[in-house]
Each structure stands twice: as C-alpha cells, then as structure tokens.
Scaffold this motif. Structure first.
Motif, PDB file in Angstrom:
ATOM      1  N   ARG A   1      14.487 -13.711   6.185  1.00  0.00           N
ATOM      2  CA  ARG A   1      14.994 -13.073   5.389  1.00  0.00           C
ATOM      3  C   ARG A   1      14.666 -11.991   4.297  1.00  0.00           C
ATOM      4  N   ILE A   2      13.250 -11.638   4.190  1.00  0.00           N
ATOM      5  CA  ILE A   2      12.770 -10.643   3.392  1.00  0.00           C
ATOM      6  C   ILE A   2      12.478  -9.633   4.176  1.00  0.00           C
ATOM      7  N   THR A   3      12.868  -8.331   3.826  1.00  0.00           N
ATOM      8  CA  THR A   3      12.549  -7.178   4.385  1.00  0.00           C
ATOM      9  C   THR A   3      11.717  -6.255   3.222  1.00  0.00           C
ATOM     10  N   LYS A   4      11.226  -5.107   3.645  1.00  0.00           N
ATOM     11  CA  LYS A   4      10.461  -4.433   2.719  1.00  0.00           C
ATOM     12  C   LYS A   4      11.351  -3.760   1.742  1.00  0.00           C
ATOM     13  N   LYS A   5      12.495  -3.570   2.056  1.00  0.00           N
ATOM     14  CA  LYS A   5      13.789  -2.985   1.100  1.00  0.00           C
ATOM     15  C   LYS A   5      13.737  -4.070  -0.047  1.00  0.00           C
ATOM     16  N   ASP A   6      13.573  -5.449   0.030  1.00  0.00           N
ATOM     17  CA  ASP A   6      13.852  -6.057  -0.781  1.00  0.00           C
ATOM     18  C   ASP A   6      12.531  -6.402  -1.846  1.00  0.00           C
ATOM     19  N   ILE A   7      11.465  -5.841  -1.496  1.00  0.00           N
ATOM     20  CA  ILE A   7      10.336  -5.853  -2.488  1.00  0.00           C
ATOM     21  C   ILE A   7      10.046  -4.452  -2.858  1.00  0.00           C
TER      22      ILE A   7
ATOM     23  N   ASP B   1       7.078  -5.384   8.905  1.00  0.00           N
ATOM     24  CA  ASP B   1       8.385  -5.989   8.278  1.00  0.00           C
ATOM     25  C   ASP B   1       8.672  -7.113   8.945  1.00  0.00           C
ATOM     26  N   LYS B   2       8.124  -7.146  10.490  1.00  0.00           N
ATOM     27  CA  LYS B   2       8.534  -8.346  10.931  1.00  0.00           C
ATOM     28  C   LYS B   2       7.784  -9.496  10.640  1.00  0.00           C
ATOM     29  N   SER B   3       6.589  -9.418  10.148  1.00  0.00           N
ATOM     30  CA  SER B   3       5.795 -10.562   9.977  1.00  0.00           C
ATOM     31  C   SER B   3       6.261 -11.234   8.394  1.00  0.00           C
ATOM     32  N   LEU B   4       7.123 -10.583   7.691  1.00  0.00           N
ATOM     33  CA  LEU B   4       7.504 -11.067   6.421  1.00  0.00           C
ATOM     34  C   LEU B   4       8.323 -12.413   6.833  1.00  0.00           C
ATOM     35  N   PRO B   5       8.261 -13.144   5.594  1.00  0.00           N
ATOM     36  CA  PRO B   5       8.820 -14.544   5.523  1.00  0.00           C
ATOM     37  C   PRO B   5      10.388 -14.328   6.032  1.00  0.00           C
TER      38      PRO B   5
ATOM     39  N   ASN C   1       0.793  -1.051   0.083  1.00  0.00           N
ATOM     40  CA  ASN C   1      -0.297  -0.261   0.059  1.00  0.00           C
ATOM     41  C   ASN C   1       1.084   1.155  -0.195  1.00  0.00           C
ATOM     42  N   PRO C   2       0.733   2.306  -0.981  1.00  0.00           N
ATOM     43  CA  PRO C   2       1.625   3.385  -1.132  1.00  0.00           C
ATOM     44  C   PRO C   2       1.421   4.416  -0.141  1.00  0.00           C
ATOM     45  N   LYS C   3       0.158   4.246   0.873  1.00  0.00           N
ATOM     46  CA  LYS C   3      -0.209   5.071   1.718  1.00  0.00           C
ATOM     47  C   LYS C   3       0.426   4.453   3.240  1.00  0.00           C
ATOM     48  N   ASN C   4       0.000   3.271   3.344  1.00  0.00           N
ATOM     49  CA  ASN C   4       0.288   2.538   4.808  1.00  0.00           C
ATOM     50  C   ASN C   4       1.451   1.450   4.303  1.00  0.00           C
ATOM     51  N   LYS C   5       2.868   1.887   4.244  1.00  0.00           N
ATOM     52  CA  LYS C   5       3.756   0.988   3.633  1.00  0.00           C
ATOM     53  C   LYS C   5       3.821  -0.399   4.522  1.00  0.00           C
ATOM     54  N   ASN C   6       3.238  -0.710   5.540  1.00  0.00           N
ATOM     55  CA  ASN C   6       3.521  -1.613   6.221  1.00  0.00           C
ATOM     56  C   ASN C   6       2.402  -2.848   6.019  1.00  0.00           C
ATOM     57  N   GLU C   7       1.631  -2.263   4.835  1.00  0.00           N
ATOM     58  CA  GLU C   7       0.411  -3.245   4.423  1.00  0.00           C
ATOM     59  C   GLU C   7       1.111  -3.756   3.229  1.00  0.00           C
ATOM     60  N   ILE C   8       1.596  -5.090   3.269  1.00  0.00           N
ATOM     61  CA  ILE C   8       2.404  -5.862   2.154  1.00  0.00           C
ATOM     62  C   ILE C   8       1.543  -6.954   1.736  1.00  0.00           C
ATOM     63  N   TYR C   9       1.335  -7.225   0.496  1.00  0.00           N
ATOM     64  CA  TYR C   9       0.543  -8.381   0.098  1.00  0.00           C
ATOM     65  C   TYR C   9       1.332  -9.170  -0.951  1.00  0.00           C
ATOM     66  N   LEU C  10       1.097 -10.758  -0.843  1.00  0.00           N
ATOM     67  CA  LEU C  10       1.665 -11.422  -1.668  1.00  0.00           C
ATOM     68  C   LEU C  10       0.439 -11.819  -2.474  1.00  0.00           C
ATOM     69  N   LEU C  11       0.723 -11.656  -3.731  1.00  0.00           N
ATOM     70  CA  LEU C  11      -0.580 -11.921  -4.580  1.00  0.00           C
ATOM     71  C   LEU C  11      -0.404 -13.334  -5.746  1.00  0.00           C
ATOM     72  N   ARG C  12      -1.347 -13.849  -6.181  1.00  0.00           N
ATOM     73  CA  ARG C  12      -1.041 -14.948  -7.324  1.00  0.00           C
ATOM     74  C   ARG C  12      -1.907 -14.615  -8.513  1.00  0.00           C
ATOM     75  N   ILE C  13      -1.217 -14.732  -9.497  1.00  0.00           N
ATOM     76  CA  ILE C  13      -1.781 -14.320 -10.888  1.00  0.00           C
ATOM     77  C   ILE C  13      -2.633 -15.679 -10.989  1.00  0.00           C
ATOM     78  N   VAL C  14      -4.199 -15.458 -11.332  1.00  0.00           N
ATOM     79  CA  VAL C  14      -5.138 -16.609 -11.292  1.00  0.00           C
ATOM     80  C   VAL C  14      -5.352 -17.144 -12.724  1.00  0.00           C
ATOM     81  N   ASP C  15      -5.399 -16.477 -13.655  1.00  0.00           N
ATOM     82  CA  ASP C  15      -5.154 -16.986 -15.140  1.00  0.00           C
ATOM     83  C   ASP C  15      -4.435 -16.490 -16.371  1.00  0.00           C
TER      84      ASP C  15
END
Length: 155
Positions: free
Chosen positions: A121-127, A115-119, A68-82
C-alpha cells in the motif's frame, strides 16, 4: 510507539543543484540525517525553524523515510539511534561536514530499490514531503511503516 517522519536530503543552497545526490550520499555514508543552509543567519528562516523543531521532537526509535534526489528509486527507511541533536553551534566537535548545521544519527532499516519493492500500500507518492522535514500523520502510512520496520528489524 514510534513516530514516522519524511526528510528531504536535497541541497537547496544557492548555486547548488538540488537534484544532486552529494548531500544525500554524505548523510548515508555518515549515518545521519541533516538540515542546514550553511550559515547561522539562515536559522532565522521560517523553513529552518520548522525543520529544527521536528528534529528536536524526534526520539530514539522514530522512523524516517528519505530518498535519493538524483535516483528517486533509491528509497530508505531509517531509524533514529539516540536522543541527541547534533547542532554545530553547540557541539562543534560533533559536526560531521561543512554546511551541516543540525543532524541526527540514524541506522538503515531497509533500502528499497523501486516503487514495487515498497511495503504493501505504500507508493513513492506517499513518502513525499513538501518541506525539509515533516512528521507523518496519515495512519495507513504510520501503520505500514511500523510493520515494515518490525519485518526488517534483523537486517
């Protein structure tokens, strides 16, 4: 094996606040990721061409990081469905929102609240992507993302 991408869902049009989350929230509500500059002429822009090339390369099952560009702590992992690219010029009936030029349908794999709930070794800077849509080439990030998607497959 799935590819991993990073997409910025900022509204970069003139006279819009790129740190506003309207585009992001609209995409999440409609279960899409999208690019668009609001006009057909914008398709001539090199940045648009690069983003559309990546959208066209995506396949069903590929994974996409966004935040989320407004709340940078709201991070999503999405999957392409088609495997369909929804282009407003070709699929007028399938367009979702005004000014959304090209879109892909997605499903949420997982939402991370900070950031702490990411898998591991991944940080916000990585994504972070410098462009609208980029394919990830760093192997550690690909591996960690694929492992994360397996872990939360049932969610």
């Amino acid at each position: 094996m799935a590819n991993v991408y990073i997409v910025n869902l900022k509204d970069n049009r003139a006279n819009h606040d790129k740190n506003d989350d309207i585009k992001f929230e609209t995409c999440m509500r409609n279960k899409i990721i999208s690019i668009g500059w609001g006009s057909e002429k914008s398709r001539e822009n090199p940045n648009f061409k690069a983003a559309i090339n990546n959208l066209n390369r995506m396949k069903k099952g590929d994974l996409v990081w966004t935040k989320n560009p407004k709340n940078k702590n709201e991070i999503y992992l999405l999957r392409i469905v088609d495997d369909k690219v929804y282009d407003s010029l070709e699929y007028q009936k399938d367009c979702f929102i005004d000014d959304i030029i090209v879109a892909r349908r997605v499903e949420k794999v997982k939402c991370f609240s900070d950031d702490k709930s990411l898998p591991a070794r991944i940080t916000k800077k990585d994504i972070v992507a410098r462009h609208t849509l980029e394919r990830v080439h760093r192997q550690f990030l690909i591996d960690a993302t694929l492992n994360c998607a397996k872990e939360f497959k049932g969610e």
